[in-house]
Scaffold this motif. Sequence first.
Motif, PDB file in Angstrom:
ATOM      1  N   ARG A 334      10.340  -9.751  -2.343  1.00  0.00           N
ATOM      2  CA  ARG A 334      10.960  -8.442  -2.639  1.00  0.00           C
ATOM      3  C   ARG A 334      12.358  -8.359  -2.021  1.00  0.00           C
ATOM      4  O   ARG A 334      12.590  -8.822  -0.905  1.00  0.00           O
ATOM      5  N   ILE A 335      13.282  -7.751  -2.759  1.00  0.00           N
ATOM      6  CA  ILE A 335      14.661  -7.587  -2.293  1.00  0.00           C
ATOM      7  C   ILE A 335      14.933  -6.109  -2.044  1.00  0.00           C
ATOM      8  O   ILE A 335      14.684  -5.269  -2.913  1.00  0.00           O
ATOM      9  N   ASN A 336      15.435  -5.815  -0.871  1.00  0.00           N
ATOM     10  CA  ASN A 336      15.900  -4.461  -0.554  1.00  0.00           C
ATOM     11  C   ASN A 336      17.398  -4.438  -0.820  1.00  0.00           C
ATOM     12  O   ASN A 336      18.173  -5.062  -0.105  1.00  0.00           O
ATOM     13  N   SER A 337      17.807  -3.710  -1.864  1.00  0.00           N
ATOM     14  CA  SER A 337      19.208  -3.748  -2.288  1.00  0.00           C
ATOM     15  C   SER A 337      20.089  -2.713  -1.594  1.00  0.00           C
ATOM     16  O   SER A 337      21.251  -2.549  -1.962  1.00  0.00           O
ATOM     17  N   SER A 338      19.547  -2.062  -0.567  1.00  0.00           N
ATOM     18  CA  SER A 338      20.357  -1.099   0.177  1.00  0.00           C
ATOM     19  C   SER A 338      21.384  -1.816   1.052  1.00  0.00           C
ATOM     20  O   SER A 338      21.072  -2.820   1.707  1.00  0.00           O
ATOM     21  N   GLU A 339      22.570  -1.287   1.071  1.00  0.00           N
ATOM     22  CA  GLU A 339      23.620  -1.860   1.911  1.00  0.00           C
ATOM     23  C   GLU A 339      23.252  -1.759   3.385  1.00  0.00           C
ATOM     24  O   GLU A 339      23.699  -2.565   4.208  1.00  0.00           O
ATOM     25  N   ASN A 340      22.412  -0.787   3.741  1.00  0.00           N
ATOM     26  CA  ASN A 340      22.072  -0.545   5.145  1.00  0.00           C
ATOM     27  C   ASN A 340      20.810  -1.283   5.605  1.00  0.00           C
ATOM     28  O   ASN A 340      20.463  -1.212   6.786  1.00  0.00           O
ATOM     29  N   ALA A 341      20.145  -1.966   4.707  1.00  0.00           N
ATOM     30  CA  ALA A 341      18.910  -2.669   5.080  1.00  0.00           C
ATOM     31  C   ALA A 341      19.219  -3.858   5.982  1.00  0.00           C
ATOM     32  O   ALA A 341      20.157  -4.613   5.739  1.00  0.00           O
ATOM     33  N   GLU A 342      18.422  -4.029   7.013  1.00  0.00           N
ATOM     34  CA  GLU A 342      18.577  -5.145   7.952  1.00  0.00           C
ATOM     35  C   GLU A 342      17.418  -6.116   7.773  1.00  0.00           C
ATOM     36  O   GLU A 342      16.260  -5.694   7.639  1.00  0.00           O
ATOM     37  N   PHE A 343      17.723  -7.395   7.805  1.00  0.00           N
ATOM     38  CA  PHE A 343      16.681  -8.396   7.600  1.00  0.00           C
ATOM     39  C   PHE A 343      15.799  -8.556   8.836  1.00  0.00           C
ATOM     40  O   PHE A 343      14.575  -8.655   8.741  1.00  0.00           O
ATOM     41  N   THR A 344      16.387  -8.600  10.006  1.00  0.00           N
ATOM     42  CA  THR A 344      15.598  -8.751  11.225  1.00  0.00           C
ATOM     43  C   THR A 344      15.831  -7.570  12.162  1.00  0.00           C
ATOM     44  O   THR A 344      16.796  -6.820  12.009  1.00  0.00           O
ATOM     45  N   TYR A 345      14.938  -7.430  13.128  1.00  0.00           N
ATOM     46  CA  TYR A 345      15.046  -6.355  14.116  1.00  0.00           C
ATOM     47  C   TYR A 345      14.492  -6.844  15.451  1.00  0.00           C
ATOM     48  O   TYR A 345      13.730  -7.817  15.512  1.00  0.00           O
ATOM     49  N   LEU A 346      14.863  -6.163  16.523  1.00  0.00           N
ATOM     50  CA  LEU A 346      14.327  -6.449  17.846  1.00  0.00           C
ATOM     51  C   LEU A 346      13.224  -5.457  18.161  1.00  0.00           C
ATOM     52  O   LEU A 346      13.419  -4.242  18.084  1.00  0.00           O
ATOM     53  N   ASP A 347      12.062  -5.990  18.485  1.00  0.00           N
ATOM     54  CA  ASP A 347      10.939  -5.131  18.852  1.00  0.00           C
ATOM     55  C   ASP A 347      11.174  -4.568  20.258  1.00  0.00           C
ATOM     56  O   ASP A 347      11.360  -5.322  21.215  1.00  0.00           O
ATOM     57  N   THR A 360      17.091  -9.132   2.274  1.00  0.00           N
ATOM     58  CA  THR A 360      18.264  -8.269   2.151  1.00  0.00           C
ATOM     59  C   THR A 360      19.390  -8.996   1.414  1.00  0.00           C
ATOM     60  O   THR A 360      19.321 -10.202   1.155  1.00  0.00           O
ATOM     61  N   LEU A 361      20.416  -8.237   1.053  1.00  0.00           N
ATOM     62  CA  LEU A 361      21.450  -8.741   0.152  1.00  0.00           C
ATOM     63  C   LEU A 361      22.259  -9.901   0.722  1.00  0.00           C
ATOM     64  O   LEU A 361      22.792 -10.712  -0.032  1.00  0.00           O
ATOM     65  N   GLU A 362      22.345  -9.983   2.047  1.00  0.00           N
ATOM     66  CA  GLU A 362      23.099 -11.115   2.617  1.00  0.00           C
ATOM     67  C   GLU A 362      22.499 -12.443   2.147  1.00  0.00           C
ATOM     68  O   GLU A 362      23.208 -13.381   1.784  1.00  0.00           O
ATOM     69  N   TYR A 363      21.155 -12.516   2.166  1.00  0.00           N
ATOM     70  CA  TYR A 363      20.464 -13.763   1.837  1.00  0.00           C
ATOM     71  C   TYR A 363      20.282 -13.928   0.331  1.00  0.00           C
ATOM     72  O   TYR A 363      20.329 -15.053  -0.183  1.00  0.00           O
ATOM     73  N   VAL A 370      29.922 -16.545  -0.903  1.00  0.00           N
ATOM     74  CA  VAL A 370      30.336 -16.591   0.508  1.00  0.00           C
ATOM     75  C   VAL A 370      31.646 -15.844   0.761  1.00  0.00           C
ATOM     76  O   VAL A 370      31.961 -15.521   1.907  1.00  0.00           O
ATOM     77  N   ASP A 371      32.405 -15.579  -0.292  1.00  0.00           N
ATOM     78  CA  ASP A 371      33.684 -14.888  -0.119  1.00  0.00           C
ATOM     79  C   ASP A 371      33.549 -13.371  -0.282  1.00  0.00           C
ATOM     80  O   ASP A 371      34.549 -12.646  -0.234  1.00  0.00           O
ATOM     81  N   LYS A 372      32.321 -12.883  -0.468  1.00  0.00           N
ATOM     82  CA  LYS A 372      32.093 -11.457  -0.651  1.00  0.00           C
ATOM     83  C   LYS A 372      31.397 -10.874   0.574  1.00  0.00           C
ATOM     84  O   LYS A 372      31.037 -11.597   1.503  1.00  0.00           O
ATOM     85  N   ASP A 373      31.174  -9.545   0.550  1.00  0.00           N
ATOM     86  CA  ASP A 373      30.468  -8.906   1.648  1.00  0.00           C
ATOM     87  C   ASP A 373      29.283  -8.091   1.112  1.00  0.00           C
ATOM     88  O   ASP A 373      29.078  -7.974  -0.107  1.00  0.00           O
ATOM     89  N   LYS A 374      28.531  -7.515   2.030  1.00  0.00           N
ATOM     90  CA  LYS A 374      27.313  -6.813   1.659  1.00  0.00           C
ATOM     91  C   LYS A 374      27.604  -5.558   0.830  1.00  0.00           C
ATOM     92  O   LYS A 374      26.833  -5.197  -0.068  1.00  0.00           O
ATOM     93  N   GLU A 375      28.707  -4.904   1.128  1.00  0.00           N
ATOM     94  CA  GLU A 375      29.099  -3.717   0.369  1.00  0.00           C
ATOM     95  C   GLU A 375      29.321  -4.082  -1.095  1.00  0.00           C
ATOM     96  O   GLU A 375      28.885  -3.380  -2.011  1.00  0.00           O
ATOM     97  N   TRP A 376      30.019  -5.189  -1.326  1.00  0.00           N
ATOM     98  CA  TRP A 376      30.243  -5.675  -2.703  1.00  0.00           C
ATOM     99  C   TRP A 376      28.908  -5.975  -3.382  1.00  0.00           C
ATOM    100  O   TRP A 376      28.684  -5.618  -4.540  1.00  0.00           O
ATOM    101  N   ALA A 378      25.917  -4.712  -2.772  1.00  0.00           N
ATOM    102  CA  ALA A 378      25.187  -3.475  -3.074  1.00  0.00           C
ATOM    103  C   ALA A 378      25.791  -2.769  -4.285  1.00  0.00           C
ATOM    104  O   ALA A 378      25.070  -2.171  -5.090  1.00  0.00           O
ATOM    105  N   ARG A 379      27.071  -2.858  -4.432  1.00  0.00           N
ATOM    106  CA  ARG A 379      27.766  -2.208  -5.541  1.00  0.00           C
ATOM    107  C   ARG A 379      27.575  -2.975  -6.849  1.00  0.00           C
ATOM    108  O   ARG A 379      27.467  -2.384  -7.932  1.00  0.00           O
ATOM    109  N   THR A 380      27.507  -4.284  -6.763  1.00  0.00           N
ATOM    110  CA  THR A 380      27.465  -5.139  -7.949  1.00  0.00           C
ATOM    111  C   THR A 380      26.059  -5.369  -8.482  1.00  0.00           C
ATOM    112  O   THR A 380      25.860  -5.485  -9.703  1.00  0.00           O
ATOM    113  N   THR A 381      25.090  -5.420  -7.601  1.00  0.00           N
ATOM    114  CA  THR A 381      23.721  -5.764  -8.006  1.00  0.00           C
ATOM    115  C   THR A 381      23.189  -4.916  -9.160  1.00  0.00           C
ATOM    116  O   THR A 381      22.646  -5.464 -10.141  1.00  0.00           O
TER     117      THR A 381
END
Length: 423
Positions: A334-347, A360-363, A370-376, A378-381
């Motif tokens: 499953r892909i979370n297409s939110s720009e604010n979604a984080e793949f990992t977290y610290l418990d 998440t969108l980075e992966y 590689v020349d784009k960012d997460k905001e792009w 989220a907007r393009t998906t």
Amino acid sequence: MNKKYNTIQIAMTAALITIILFSMPVIAENYVIGDQKTPVVMPVEGAMYIGADECKVCHQEIYEEWNASGHKYKIMTPQEALGIRPDLPMPEGYAESDILYVIGGWGWKARYMNDQGYIITKTGENLEINGSNQYNLETDEWVDYHAGELLEYDCQNCHTTGASYDGKMDNLPGINGSWEFRGIQCEACHGPGSEHVEEKGILGVAINVDESAAFCGQCHRRGPDDDKIPASGGFVKHHEQYQELLASGNMSDLNCTTCHDPHRPVHEGATNQIEEFGIIVHCDDCHPSAAEIQEESIMGIAGVECGDCHMPKNVKSAVNTSPYLADVSSHLFRINSSENAEFTYLDQKDGNEYANPYITLEYACLSCHVDKDKEWAARTTPLVVRHNVKEPETPVPPQEETPGYTVLIAIAAILVGYVFRKK
């Protein structure tokens, strides 16, 4: 004189018995398997491990497929390792004769064990270097693994067949436990096979056949928690496919064997040159409508496949070649297409890093773009991905007909024909 002779005879007999007892193989009482060292389910009482070569007699094709997989090569002698990878180097400061076993070396990395059974963590001409002890196959680089530590080998519960913690293997201080056979052989999954062979290999008799994901998950997991996916440095740690699968929504209802032939290799490794050889069901077998839309889209025309986004390599066994690309495929889907979604977290409770139950969108996107960012991303998906459709009916993938069933039908037909002929 007779009394003295009897004393000598008794002493010699006792010494002979002692020699025989100590030269006999020790039969472990408690075999275990998996990350949590779960007791092995014995097919029948008194069954013993006999080795894959015995299984080969009746299961030649399966044996050859297993022989090409990484399961067999989890722990090898240096000679065996060089047999499948002639260019595999030894750690600096060690000759081939100094190495007891090579740990891994088939597909991703190699570590090494010294003649006392300890994992080598010091290298260099005078062993003055802490680290440089893990060889990464993809990049031909030496990296640190528990650099400088006194490190026992304690991996046999997942990397050998017939693992036990009743005693030390060959009395070596560096090996915590023992095993019957090196590598993941047939009996690691099917249980000791002596009684199955004794019964002439009758289908299903005195052998374990467990196709559940939970069974595979005994080794393809890390840690005791089903709902936590251990991560490090932004990547999932390797061999945690079961915990990923459990977090994958509707896909969590599947068994590993739905998509995988467990006897065949999936990864391209030293003895297998066919990537995904062990995949028996593909995405479009169950998602034909979505696959058709994807294939005709700008992404499909560009050559992007389902797994590139839904199974990106965000799991790290040995190397990551970019901030969002490692060397093992995800099983989260499953892909979370939110720009604010984080793949990992610290418990906050234990201070450890874990992965969230989605990609998440980075992966999914930036491992290629590689020349784009997460905001792009989220907007393009939403503009390029329009295959989120409900299938009218999920087709059942074609199953191979069971050979034993076919034989029974043939025998029945012959008997019926014989009876009618007699009449």
